[in-house]
Design a protein around this motif. Sequence first.
Motif, PDB file in Angstrom:
ATOM      1  N   GLY A 151       1.660  17.342 -10.237  1.00 47.91           N
ATOM      2  CA  GLY A 151       0.265  17.972 -11.029  1.00 47.91           C
ATOM      3  C   GLY A 151       0.056  17.016 -12.119  1.00 47.91           C
ATOM      4  N   ASP A 152       0.503  15.955 -12.491  1.00 47.42           N
ATOM      5  CA  ASP A 152       0.136  14.993 -13.483  1.00 47.42           C
ATOM      6  C   ASP A 152      -1.248  14.368 -13.322  1.00 47.42           C
ATOM      7  OD1 ASP A 152       0.114  13.382 -15.671  1.00 47.42           O
ATOM      8  OD2 ASP A 152       2.256  13.141 -16.010  1.00 47.42           O
ATOM      9  N   TRP A 153      -2.193  14.945 -13.506  1.00 49.60           N
ATOM     10  CA  TRP A 153      -3.630  14.564 -13.069  1.00 49.60           C
ATOM     11  C   TRP A 153      -3.784  13.111 -14.145  1.00 49.60           C
ATOM     12  CZ3 TRP A 153      -5.037  15.962  -8.791  1.00 49.60           C
ATOM     13  CH2 TRP A 153      -4.698  17.536  -8.448  1.00 49.60           C
ATOM     14  N   THR A 154      -3.436  13.159 -15.334  1.00 42.63           N
ATOM     15  CA  THR A 154      -3.696  12.076 -16.328  1.00 42.63           C
ATOM     16  C   THR A 154      -2.887  10.635 -15.411  1.00 42.63           C
ATOM     17  OG1 THR A 154      -3.354  13.612 -17.959  1.00 42.63           O
ATOM     18  CG2 THR A 154      -3.233  10.927 -18.442  1.00 42.63           C
ATOM     19  N   LEU A 155      -1.754  10.925 -15.052  1.00 44.89           N
ATOM     20  CA  LEU A 155      -1.143   9.723 -14.708  1.00 44.89           C
ATOM     21  C   LEU A 155      -1.603   9.380 -13.018  1.00 44.89           C
ATOM     22  CD1 LEU A 155       2.778  10.017 -15.343  1.00 44.89           C
ATOM     23  CD2 LEU A 155       0.814   8.390 -16.368  1.00 44.89           C
ATOM     24  N   LEU A 156      -2.206  10.408 -12.580  1.00 45.24           N
ATOM     25  CA  LEU A 156      -2.826  10.151 -11.333  1.00 45.24           C
ATOM     26  C   LEU A 156      -3.990   9.293 -11.381  1.00 45.24           C
ATOM     27  CD1 LEU A 156      -2.822  10.439  -8.062  1.00 45.24           C
ATOM     28  CD2 LEU A 156      -3.859  12.635  -8.494  1.00 45.24           C
ATOM     29  N   THR A 157      -4.926   9.766 -12.138  1.00 50.04           N
ATOM     30  CA  THR A 157      -6.091   9.190 -12.628  1.00 50.04           C
ATOM     31  C   THR A 157      -5.904   7.802 -12.922  1.00 50.04           C
ATOM     32  OG1 THR A 157      -7.054  10.984 -13.319  1.00 50.04           O
ATOM     33  CG2 THR A 157      -8.203   9.383 -14.065  1.00 50.04           C
ATOM     34  N   LEU A 158      -4.843   7.532 -13.913  1.00 48.30           N
ATOM     35  CA  LEU A 158      -4.766   5.969 -14.626  1.00 48.30           C
ATOM     36  C   LEU A 158      -4.057   5.070 -13.362  1.00 48.30           C
ATOM     37  CD1 LEU A 158      -2.595   6.740 -17.977  1.00 48.30           C
ATOM     38  CD2 LEU A 158      -5.333   6.083 -17.578  1.00 48.30           C
ATOM     39  N   GLY A 159      -3.481   5.940 -12.463  1.00 44.07           N
ATOM     40  CA  GLY A 159      -2.919   4.999 -11.275  1.00 44.07           C
ATOM     41  C   GLY A 159      -4.180   4.495 -10.337  1.00 44.07           C
ATOM     42  N   VAL A 160      -5.072   5.426 -10.137  1.00 46.93           N
ATOM     43  CA  VAL A 160      -6.084   5.125  -9.465  1.00 46.93           C
ATOM     44  C   VAL A 160      -7.163   4.182 -10.097  1.00 46.93           C
ATOM     45  CG1 VAL A 160      -8.565   6.020  -8.264  1.00 46.93           C
ATOM     46  CG2 VAL A 160      -6.235   7.368  -8.272  1.00 46.93           C
ATOM     47  N   VAL A 161      -7.122   4.229 -11.340  1.00 45.53           N
ATOM     48  CA  VAL A 161      -7.954   3.214 -12.169  1.00 45.53           C
ATOM     49  C   VAL A 161      -7.291   1.949 -12.214  1.00 45.53           C
ATOM     50  CG1 VAL A 161      -8.818   2.640 -14.484  1.00 45.53           C
ATOM     51  CG2 VAL A 161      -9.128   5.075 -13.572  1.00 45.53           C
ATOM     52  N   VAL A 171       0.757  -1.268   0.046  1.00 45.18           N
ATOM     53  CA  VAL A 171       0.169  -0.032  -0.083  1.00 45.18           C
ATOM     54  C   VAL A 171       0.773   1.123   0.056  1.00 45.18           C
ATOM     55  CG1 VAL A 171      -1.638   1.467   1.457  1.00 45.18           C
ATOM     56  CG2 VAL A 171      -2.175  -1.141   1.083  1.00 45.18           C
ATOM     57  N   LEU A 172       1.820   1.194   0.918  1.00 45.74           N
ATOM     58  CA  LEU A 172       2.724   2.454   1.005  1.00 45.74           C
ATOM     59  C   LEU A 172       3.415   2.715  -0.280  1.00 45.74           C
ATOM     60  CD1 LEU A 172       4.177   2.368   4.649  1.00 45.74           C
ATOM     61  CD2 LEU A 172       2.163   3.806   3.713  1.00 45.74           C
ATOM     62  N   SER A 173       4.036   1.405  -0.826  1.00 48.52           N
ATOM     63  CA  SER A 173       4.805   1.648  -2.266  1.00 48.52           C
ATOM     64  C   SER A 173       4.046   2.305  -3.366  1.00 48.52           C
ATOM     65  CB  SER A 173       5.460   0.279  -2.626  1.00 48.52           C
ATOM     66  OG  SER A 173       6.314  -0.045  -1.583  1.00 48.52           O
ATOM     67  N   PHE A 174       2.735   1.804  -3.303  1.00 50.43           N
ATOM     68  CA  PHE A 174       1.863   2.163  -4.275  1.00 50.43           C
ATOM     69  C   PHE A 174       1.229   3.853  -4.234  1.00 50.43           C
ATOM     70  CE2 PHE A 174      -1.957   2.500  -7.237  1.00 50.43           C
ATOM     71  CZ  PHE A 174      -1.358   1.655  -8.308  1.00 50.43           C
ATOM     72  N   GLY A 175       1.236   4.049  -2.760  1.00 51.80           N
ATOM     73  CA  GLY A 175       0.819   5.346  -2.484  1.00 51.80           C
ATOM     74  C   GLY A 175       1.858   6.452  -2.749  1.00 51.80           C
ATOM     75  N   ALA A 176       3.046   5.935  -2.590  1.00 50.02           N
ATOM     76  CA  ALA A 176       4.196   6.902  -2.927  1.00 50.02           C
ATOM     77  C   ALA A 176       4.162   7.137  -4.276  1.00 50.02           C
ATOM     78  CB  ALA A 176       5.525   6.140  -2.482  1.00 50.02           C
ATOM     79  N   ALA A 177       3.991   6.323  -5.235  1.00 51.27           N
ATOM     80  CA  ALA A 177       3.877   6.629  -6.633  1.00 51.27           C
ATOM     81  C   ALA A 177       3.002   7.471  -7.094  1.00 51.27           C
ATOM     82  CB  ALA A 177       3.556   5.241  -7.569  1.00 51.27           C
ATOM     83  N   LEU A 178       1.420   7.230  -6.267  1.00 53.82           N
ATOM     84  CA  LEU A 178       0.347   8.125  -6.621  1.00 53.82           C
ATOM     85  C   LEU A 178       0.632   9.477  -5.963  1.00 53.82           C
ATOM     86  CD1 LEU A 178      -2.704   5.945  -5.973  1.00 53.82           C
ATOM     87  CD2 LEU A 178      -1.621   6.395  -7.935  1.00 53.82           C
ATOM     88  N   LEU A 179       1.663   9.630  -4.994  1.00 57.25           N
ATOM     89  CA  LEU A 179       1.896  10.927  -4.288  1.00 57.25           C
ATOM     90  C   LEU A 179       2.804  11.591  -5.356  1.00 57.25           C
ATOM     91  CD1 LEU A 179       2.008  12.858  -1.943  1.00 57.25           C
ATOM     92  CD2 LEU A 179       3.762  11.379  -1.107  1.00 57.25           C
ATOM     93  N   VAL A 180       3.592  10.999  -5.982  1.00 61.45           N
ATOM     94  CA  VAL A 180       4.627  11.678  -6.866  1.00 61.45           C
ATOM     95  C   VAL A 180       4.004  12.271  -8.177  1.00 61.45           C
ATOM     96  CG1 VAL A 180       6.344  11.249  -8.879  1.00 61.45           C
ATOM     97  CG2 VAL A 180       6.630  10.293  -6.610  1.00 61.45           C
ATOM     98  N   PHE A 181       2.958  11.644  -8.509  1.00 58.93           N
ATOM     99  CA  PHE A 181       2.028  12.237  -9.515  1.00 58.93           C
ATOM    100  C   PHE A 181       1.079  13.194  -9.213  1.00 58.93           C
ATOM    101  CE2 PHE A 181       1.734   7.509 -11.204  1.00 58.93           C
ATOM    102  CZ  PHE A 181       3.048   7.706 -11.921  1.00 58.93           C
ATOM    103  N   TYR A 182       0.702  13.162  -7.958  1.00 58.03           N
ATOM    104  CA  TYR A 182      -0.127  14.375  -7.339  1.00 58.03           C
ATOM    105  C   TYR A 182       0.631  15.633  -7.194  1.00 58.03           C
ATOM    106  CZ  TYR A 182      -2.846  17.016  -4.015  1.00 58.03           C
ATOM    107  OH  TYR A 182      -3.476  18.156  -3.214  1.00 58.03           O
TER     108      TYR A 182
END
Length: 467
Positions: free
Chosen positions: A202-212, A188-199
């Motif tokens: 400001g890369d909302w595209t990759l953030l959205t793709l990561g959540v999907v 969870v923390l490793s995947f969450g760190a990747a989403l935090l980088v996108f957030y």
Amino acid sequence: MVFEEWNYPRPGKARALKKNSRGCSNRSAEELKALTEEARKEQEIRGELEGVEPVRGVPPRALEATENLTGSPGIPEAVAAELARAAEAWRARVTALESRWHVLRFQPSKSERDSRNHSSRRRAAPSGISSRRAGAICCSPCSPSPAVFAALKFLHRYIDRFSPWHKPGKKSFYVRLADVCYYLLTFVLSFGAALLVFYVAGDWTLLTLGVVALLAVALAAKDRIPRFYEQARLLLNVGEVREGERVHYGGIPWRVQSLGFLTRLQNPLLDGGELLLPLREIQGLISRDSGASEPWFPCEVGSWIRLGDGTKGKVVNQTPEIVQIVALGGARTSYPTADFLALAPQDFSSGFRLRSTFGIGYRHQAIATTEVAERLWKAVAEAIYHLVDREDVCSLKVEFSEAGASSLDYEIIADLKGACAPIYEPLRRAIQRACVDACNEHGWEIPFQQMTVHFENGGPEERGPST
């Protein structure tokens, strides 16, 4: 002129760009649209080129026909003037069509070259999706995601190595439960760190793709819940396979040294007797407690054995894959380990019993249970002591066995130590030789098997040679 009109953006597109700049979600949609812009543009160019190719030869032919009519004799001046204007119009169309055709032929190759040059595109549009994604990709080796994963794995290894509660085979249920929770927390923390980088980028595209992607993984895992449940039971050491117990894998017994996502199996009597298996390979196996004196393999390197197929020799190599045997004379025989075990090897290295049968004729019946047995024992003992030391002979017996059909039979039993295993066959032959020598010395008759023939008509019987 045509080339400039082709490159001007449409007014509707400009209004869409202005509208999409109002929020983060609109920018993400525009960025996703920009990802396929080059492909769509090239497709439009190819479609237009396919439409231009068939009609490319029409304006030149029309221009030629118009010019021919203009130069014809007898044409009125008014008609000649109209034909001249028509020829000028067709000439302009030919020039425009040729220019358009050359532009369309050049445009795809230019687009391909531009798509290979990412750096020039980032300099041309520093605020677009390429610049932000390039920044995220370039810093990915140093991003928090792999760093968090590596740090948590290193911390767990440190704890597992030095913690008094994490000794192999001694972990309690609660310690194992904490390990399972730790594995989940690491993911969870490793995947969450990747989403935090996108957030943060400001890369909302990759953030959205990561959540999907995270939601897709969760939905896909729904059908694997029973399998995950079984693996969790194994990790908690409450499943069918448990640490410290005995399990059969590949036809070979193993000790479960440690249970984890990589399970360690060990057999102390095999060279290279250690396996690392993924947890899914352990599912379906069943372990049990090993007996206090239960062996992990029927022999060791250096043991003299006899197999069910009659092969005798010395074990020179035994691994999880192959067992090699060297017979007297140097011939090597190799068996797959599972097949070797299926032949029920008999190990002589810890001691063995040598049996031999010998018979004399019925004419010596009076001394068969007394004098004959004693003298045979002396002859056999002398022959055996000539080949081995007395300390290697545990016991030697010569006993009357039975009154056979044509002979009085004796059972010769010699219990020998493992040091005598290499001369098993010479010892067997020496026993028979000693018995024959004793018969020659004392005049005892050695019988041969009696043969009886019965006639079917009830006539007299014909008896073969007898004693």
